[in-house]
Design a protein around this motif. Structure first.
Motif, PDB file in Angstrom:
ATOM      1  N   GLY A 133       0.808  -1.208   0.000  1.00 50.59           N
ATOM      2  CA  GLY A 133       0.000   0.000   0.000  1.00 50.59           C
ATOM      3  C   GLY A 133       0.839   1.254   0.000  1.00 50.59           C
ATOM      4  O   GLY A 133       2.072   1.230   0.085  1.00 50.59           O
ATOM      5  N   LEU A 163     -10.333   0.405  -1.321  1.00 48.05           N
ATOM      6  CA  LEU A 163      -9.603   1.145  -2.342  1.00 48.05           C
ATOM      7  C   LEU A 163      -8.866   2.344  -1.757  1.00 48.05           C
ATOM      8  O   LEU A 163      -7.716   2.629  -2.116  1.00 48.05           O
ATOM      9  CB  LEU A 163     -10.586   1.603  -3.426  1.00 48.05           C
ATOM     10  N   LEU A 164      -9.504   3.078  -0.862  1.00 42.87           N
ATOM     11  CA  LEU A 164      -8.938   4.330  -0.385  1.00 42.87           C
ATOM     12  C   LEU A 164      -9.435   4.589   1.037  1.00 42.87           C
ATOM     13  O   LEU A 164     -10.582   4.286   1.367  1.00 42.87           O
ATOM     14  CB  LEU A 164      -9.367   5.487  -1.297  1.00 42.87           C
ATOM     15  N   SER A 175     -13.792   5.772   4.059  1.00 45.08           N
ATOM     16  CA  SER A 175     -13.140   4.782   3.209  1.00 45.08           C
ATOM     17  C   SER A 175     -13.993   4.504   1.990  1.00 45.08           C
ATOM     18  O   SER A 175     -15.224   4.595   2.034  1.00 45.08           O
ATOM     19  CB  SER A 175     -12.883   3.480   3.987  1.00 45.08           C
ATOM     20  N   SER A 251      -4.002   4.133   0.138  1.00 52.93           N
ATOM     21  CA  SER A 251      -4.647   2.879  -0.247  1.00 52.93           C
ATOM     22  C   SER A 251      -3.964   1.738   0.479  1.00 52.93           C
ATOM     23  O   SER A 251      -2.725   1.679   0.547  1.00 52.93           O
ATOM     24  CB  SER A 251      -4.544   2.675  -1.756  1.00 52.93           C
ATOM     25  N   ASN A 252      -4.767   0.839   1.045  1.00 55.17           N
ATOM     26  CA  ASN A 252      -4.235  -0.269   1.838  1.00 55.17           C
ATOM     27  C   ASN A 252      -3.321   0.259   2.942  1.00 55.17           C
ATOM     28  O   ASN A 252      -2.157  -0.138   3.088  1.00 55.17           O
ATOM     29  CB  ASN A 252      -3.474  -1.264   0.951  1.00 55.17           C
ATOM     30  N   ASN A 261      -8.125  -6.173   1.495  1.00 54.49           N
ATOM     31  CA  ASN A 261      -7.447  -5.035   0.902  1.00 54.49           C
ATOM     32  C   ASN A 261      -7.524  -5.094  -0.611  1.00 54.49           C
ATOM     33  O   ASN A 261      -7.758  -6.150  -1.212  1.00 54.49           O
ATOM     34  CB  ASN A 261      -5.980  -4.998   1.352  1.00 54.49           C
ATOM     35  N   PHE A 262      -7.270  -3.949  -1.222  1.00 50.87           N
ATOM     36  CA  PHE A 262      -7.383  -3.822  -2.677  1.00 50.87           C
ATOM     37  C   PHE A 262      -6.269  -4.592  -3.365  1.00 50.87           C
ATOM     38  O   PHE A 262      -5.104  -4.541  -2.967  1.00 50.87           O
ATOM     39  CB  PHE A 262      -7.338  -2.344  -3.070  1.00 50.87           C
ATOM     40  N   LEU A 266      -3.495   1.132  -9.490  1.00 48.58           N
ATOM     41  CA  LEU A 266      -3.930   2.506  -9.294  1.00 48.58           C
ATOM     42  C   LEU A 266      -3.168   3.411 -10.244  1.00 48.58           C
ATOM     43  O   LEU A 266      -2.008   3.157 -10.575  1.00 48.58           O
ATOM     44  CB  LEU A 266      -3.679   2.967  -7.856  1.00 48.58           C
TER      45      LEU A 266
END
Length: 1106
Positions: A133, A163-164, A175, A251-252, A261-262, A266
């Motif tokens: 992340g 994602l965020l 989030s 992110s993460n 988690n994503f 990105l």
């Protein structure tokens, strides 16, 4: 980029012309593609007439480009030489482009020369694997900006993941999380993962398609705007965020905490325009990189296949995954919106049976048939038509048969058939080939959806080999893409209707909305003991429940509040005022809309008193009693029922019959006897009554009662306004009709005429029109991009019986409907491949016409910013700037047998002019003289016989550097210039100004005999002003000007095509490009002349530009 041979020769032409061919272009890098242009193969009969466009980042996982999310195909060429260019409404960002032919010249083959337009696209990209992340920590201190913004793009194959995250003090944060392919905005409180988040918004759908999606979050003190791709939702922020300071964003941010988690890529992660990825690359201390972050997008290859229709199937041989162990093992994933469809079928050896694996009621079912009867049936899964990917496994080993759906959910069944299940030779996915078979019956619905990750006996099926025809047989498939789209995101169902969908359409459940129709657009009035009244028709305000009193001459709408009874005032000790609030049975928005729309509203206000005062001024100039009324909390009102606002009187004061002539209210007489001041409050601006304040109630002997009646309204000033069209040329003008996605039109008419246009609104190509086409038929016609469509309603009784008839028309993205009186509604489905937005740009009108004699003229003086001195030798530059036209929109219809004749003349203080005329050869001419030092330029149509007594329409449009002239049956030619029309003074119809040039003066002296109609110059309608408002408009009328029906459009084509082309980089298509010699303000612009047979005719002194 240009795909053609040397000097434009040759082009692409595959050996076989069928729909399985494509042309793929590698642009070498990510590119912003803004337009494409096609041309047929040089010197041949080969060209495309219809095609699809696909884009890809990697050369796999293609995405079809759709204009307005609806139009999927592009019209191509009609010959081998002309160039057809399309500017993409939304630029596509991709490295690879693929063009797929759908149709071509039947007398030739597929042939193509292709050109794309765009520019390189650069970005910063990272890959996150779920355990990695990026975290950006802000510097300590108060937030310096009133606005916080985060934006990024992402792509992923997983339908879940955080994602965020943005976090502030005490763990308060927001989030963005993917859940089932949708993006959720969540509020989190506390730093532990166990705290339950609060959902603030949900946006987007199918975001796990491995394509880039844009996300932006803009936060202000009271609200937040969430954008996903092209759709934005405004979110009201909770109170705890009023002083929220972001401490970190990323992110993460805690990859070790959550398994959700994503996992994906990105691009361009920006916080307040600060590029966090660039900071991470340069190892800036504010950005922390956690785990294995790579600054590129690592994408796994997942080849999908789309089954779009009933002819779609994939046939694979068993040898592609043969196993010596016997039995069978088949696996695949699918996604669809349909509840039913055949997924897989194969025949059993020896026994002659067949296996069907299919969807029914959104559940997976397996049947084994033999000799016309079902030997076995298994079921697994539920709600499998949700658009998500679902994994299916079919296994048969050692006499045991099992099917499973999403095995992590445990949906499986394992019966034991009495014989082994194996594949005889071929498997069919999605359907079955009919080739070479006398009868091939599919007892189930066809499958429409996507499949991927196909396996036979645990061996992956190579779908790229299938596409290259090296493996299996297929028909009507789209390989290496999933063409699913979500028609319910955003929902097209209005007023809270519930949206559901299939692969080809959507449905709105309006049962709980109070509305009806295909998209819950039409208001529904239900009768119980009261009525549901929808004050704004199909607008956003919900229906309200009201009582309707139909016992009087008017039908009254009655809106109750919490206390309409006569109520005794009971004062509280030590309080000399009594205050009471009134709460109404409808919501505020409904209440105000009902008052605004009604012709008349009233509310009774009664005060029964003994030794108390009402509104007459006492006590240091302030009234003892008052009430509040109007919007919101209301405004203080000091008049009483029956009096005028601000008068501080009662009705007896107006009538002069108060019990004490020295006062204006009966209660102000201050007597021991009971008195009454009662009356109706009828000023809508002061309604409804919100509260009542009664004073002087504590004196010995004081007593009082009050009553505030319900709000009563009647009439509908919007609906029941009537217009009398006493001539066929009468008209009403309204602004442009905005009904891009859905709109309805409702009106009543009565007439003795057998035909006529009710209303019409035009765009460049789109239009909407309602007309009485015969004495028994109403016609609703429209065009949303692929040709006119009509809805007709036939009546068994004449409609020209001089009685009222009601017409209700609606157009939405699903259908158009027309209803006449109480007859059953007629509908026409919307075109499946037409664009969604109805694009109109003219006024909504039924136009007026006037007949002219030879001595008739109309002049219109343009309004000026302030009065100019006619004797001034020079015009101030500020006035020049204000009065300079940078665009015109001129429309004129005419009917005459006279030639030559002057139709319209526009002049300026600089002796510049624009003239529209018919010359002695019965041809139309447009003369421009926009530079007094040069001769006039002439544009002449080659169409003859315009003075033939028929109705003709000419339109001249210019917007910045694009000008077009349109005449029915006449094409348009483009040429360049950018001069301006300065300091306009006057517009003339039929004749011209006093200081005309000799040839124009001779023409003007002849006058004009005929009909003029639909005369517009930008927003000015001079003919309308002359006929309807001659005393208040800046017009001068000379001679007889008579309204007439000469402007009837029965013989004219109101939808004459207008073609505008960009000549950039093109040679030889036009005979010449006309550059009008106007007063030069720049070196480049665009004008348009007339074309006949695809050639421009050069008339007078011109300059040439290629």
């Amino acid at each position: 980029m240009n795909v053609s041979g040397p000097a434009g020769a040759g082009g692409w032409s595959p050996h076989t012309s069928d729909r399985y061919q494509w042309l793929e272009v590698d642009l070498g890098q990510q590119t912003t593609i803004t337009a494409v242009a096609t041309q047929g193969r040089y010197g041949s009969s080969d060209w495309l007439s219809l095609y699809l466009l696909m884009f890809s980042d990697t050369g796999h996982n293609w995405k079809q480009y759709r204009q307005e999310d609806s139009i999927g195909s592009f019209p191509g060429n009609s010959n081998a030489d002309s160039v057809v260019q399309y500017k993409l409404q939304q630029p596509a960002i991709a490295r690879f482009l693929r063009l797929i032919p759908l149709d071509w010249n039947p007398s030739g083959r597929i042939g193509l020369r292709l050109e794309t337009y765009g520019c390189p696209y650069t970005s910063d990209v990272v890959s996150l694997d779920g355990s990695s992340g990026l975290v950006y920590r802000l510097s300590p201190g108060p937030r310096r900006a009133s606005r916080e913004a985060v934006s990024l793009k992402f792509k992923t194959l997983r339908n879940y993941g955080t994602l965020l995250q943005a976090e502030g003090e005490g763990g308060l944060g927001l989030s963005l999380e993917l859940e089932r392919g949708k993006l959720l905005l969540l509020l989190r409180q506390g730093r532990t993962s166990s705290s339950e988040p609060r959902l603030l918004a949900s946006l987007g759908s199918l975001l796990d398609d491995q394509h880039w999606h844009h996300v932006a979050v803009e936060w202000r003190s009271s609200h937040l705007n969430l954008t996903v791709d092209k759709h934005t939702e405004r979110v009201q922020m909770p109170a705890e965020f009023s002083h929220w300071d972001i401490q970190q964003v990323g992110s993460n941010t805690k990859p070790e905490v959550s398994k959700r988690n994503f996992h994906g890529c990105l691009e361009n992660l920006l916080y307040n325009e600060l590029n966090l990825m660039e900071l991470a690359k340069h190892k800036e201390p504010h950005v922390t990189v956690v785990g294995n972050v790579t600054f590129s997008c690592a994408e796994s290859l997942s080849v999908a296949v789309t089954f779009p229709g009933p002819q779609s199937f994939l046939q694979l041989p068993r040898k592609a995954g043969a196993s010596s162990s016997g039995g069978v093992s088949v696996g695949f994933q699918f996604r669809t919106w349909n509840k039913a469809g055949l997924l897989l079928t194969f025949e059993l050896p020896q026994e002659g049976g067949v296996v069907w694996l299919y969807l029914s009621e959104a559940r997976l079912r397996l049947q084994i048939h033999k000799a016309g009867r079902a030997l076995l049936e298994l079921t697994a899964g539920s709600a499998l038509n949700d658009g998500q990917w679902h994994a299916v496994e079919l296994n048969s080993r050692r006499g045991r048969l099992s099917i499973a759906v999403d095995k992590e959910e445990g949906g499986s069944a394992q019966p034991s058939p009495s014989f082994p299940v194996t594949i005889e030779s071929q498997l069919f996915f999605g359907g079955k080939s009919r080739a070479g078979q006398q009868e091939c019956r599919n007892p189930f619905n066809v499958f429409q959806g996507c499949m991927r990750l196909l396996t036979l006996d645990n061996q992956n099926v190579n779908l790229i080999m299938v596409q290259q025809k090296q493996l299996g047989v297929y028909s009507n498939l789209q390989i290496d893409m999933c063409g699913i789209i979500d028609r319910c995101s955003p929902s097209r169902c209005e007023h809270g209707g519930l949206c559901s969908q299939s692969w080809t359409g959507f449905h709105c459940n309006c049962s709980e909305s109070g509305y009806s129709g295909a998209t819950c657009h039409s208001s529904q009035r239900q009768h119980i003991r009261t009525f549901y009244i929808d004050v704004d028709g199909s607008g956003p305000i919900k229906p309200q429940l009201v009582y309707c009193n139909m016992t009087e001459e008017n039908t009254w709408m009655v809106i109750q509040h919490n206390n309409t009874e006569l109520t005794r005032v009971r004062p509280s000790p030590g309080v000399n005022q009594h205050s009471v609030q009134f709460d109404y049975s409808t919501e505020e928005e409904q209440l105000l809309a009902a008052i605004s729309q009604s012709e008349h509203c009233e509310q009774e206000l009664s005060y029964h008193c003994r030794k108390t005062f009402t509104p007459e001024t006492r006590d240091q100039g302030s009234p003892f009693s008052w009430w509040l009324g109007g919007p919101g909390p209301g405004r203080v009102q000091t008049y009483w029922g029956g009096a005028h606002p601000g008068s501080q009187q009662c009705v007896c004061g107006l009538q002069g019959d108060c019990v004490d002539p020295q006062h204006y209210c009966n209660c102000d007489a201050d007597r021991m006897d009971w008195a009454e001041d009662s009356g109706l409050l009828a000023h809508k601006e002061s309604l409804p009554v919100r509260s009542l304040v009664l004073g002087d109630i504590q004196r010995p002997g004081s007593d009082a009662s009050y009553r505030v009646g319900p709000l009563r309204c009647h009439g509908d000033k919007n609906f029941w306004n009537a217009a009398f069209f006493d001539k066929e040329t009468s008209y009403l003008h309204f602004p442009t009709f905005h009904g891009e996605l859905s709109a309805d039109i409702s009106f009543l008419f009565k007439t003795t005429a057998s035909s006529g246009v009710f209303l019409e609104n035009l765009g460049i190509k789109d239009f909407i029109r309602i007309e009485l086409s015969s004495s028994t038929q109403v016609l609703f016609s429209f065009d949303v991009g692929n040709g006119p469509l009509e809805v007709r309603m036939e009546s068994k009784v004449p409609l020209n019986d001089n009685r009222w008839h009601r017409v209700r028309a609606e157009r939405n993205v699903k259908e158009a409907s027309l209803r006449l009186d109480e007859l059953p509604v007629a509908t026409q489905e919307a075109p499946a491949d037409g664009h969604l937005h109805l694009q109109l740009n003219s006024q909504l009108f039924i136009e007026v016409s006037a007949s002219f004699k030879s001595d008739t003229s109309v002049s219109y003086t343009f309004k000026e910013p302030y009065e100019l001195s006619r004797n001034s030798s020079a015009l101030p530059s500020s006035i020049y700037s204000d009065m300079t036209l940078r665009g015109e929109n001129v429309t004129l219809s005419f009917r005459t047998n006279q030639s030559p004749a002057l139709l319209l003349y526009v002049s300026s203080y600089y002796r510049e002019y624009l003239a529209l005329l018919i010359n002695k050869h019965d041809k139309l001419e447009v003369r421009y003289k926009l530079d007094s030092s040069r001769d006039a330029e002439v544009l002449r149509s080659r169409v003859k016989s315009l003075a033939n007594g028929q109705l003709h329409t000419v339109t001249i449009r210019r917007l910045t550097d694009s000008v077009s002239v349109q005449v029915p049956h006449t094409h348009a030619c483009t040429f360049y210039n950018n001069d301006r029309y300065s300091a306009l003074v006057r517009l003339f119809l039929s004749t011209g100004a006093d200081d005309l040039e000799p040839d124009m003066a001779r023409l003007a002296s002849l006058g004009f005999t005929g009909c003029l109609s639909v005369v517009h110059f930008n927003s000015i309608s001079p003919l309308k002003a002359a006929l309807l408002h001659p005393d208040t408009s800046p017009v001068i009328i000379t001679g007889p000007l008579v309204q007439s029906n000469c402007g009837s459009s029965a013989s004219a084509n109101p939808y004459a095509a207008e073609n505008t082309h960009n000549l950039s980089g093109r040679r030889g298509e036009w005979a010449a490009v006309i550059g009008i010699g106007l007063k030069k303000l720049s070196n480049f612009g665009l004008f348009m002349g007339f074309v006949d047979n695809q050639k421009c005719r050069i008339l007078s002194a011109v300059s040439f530009k290629y």
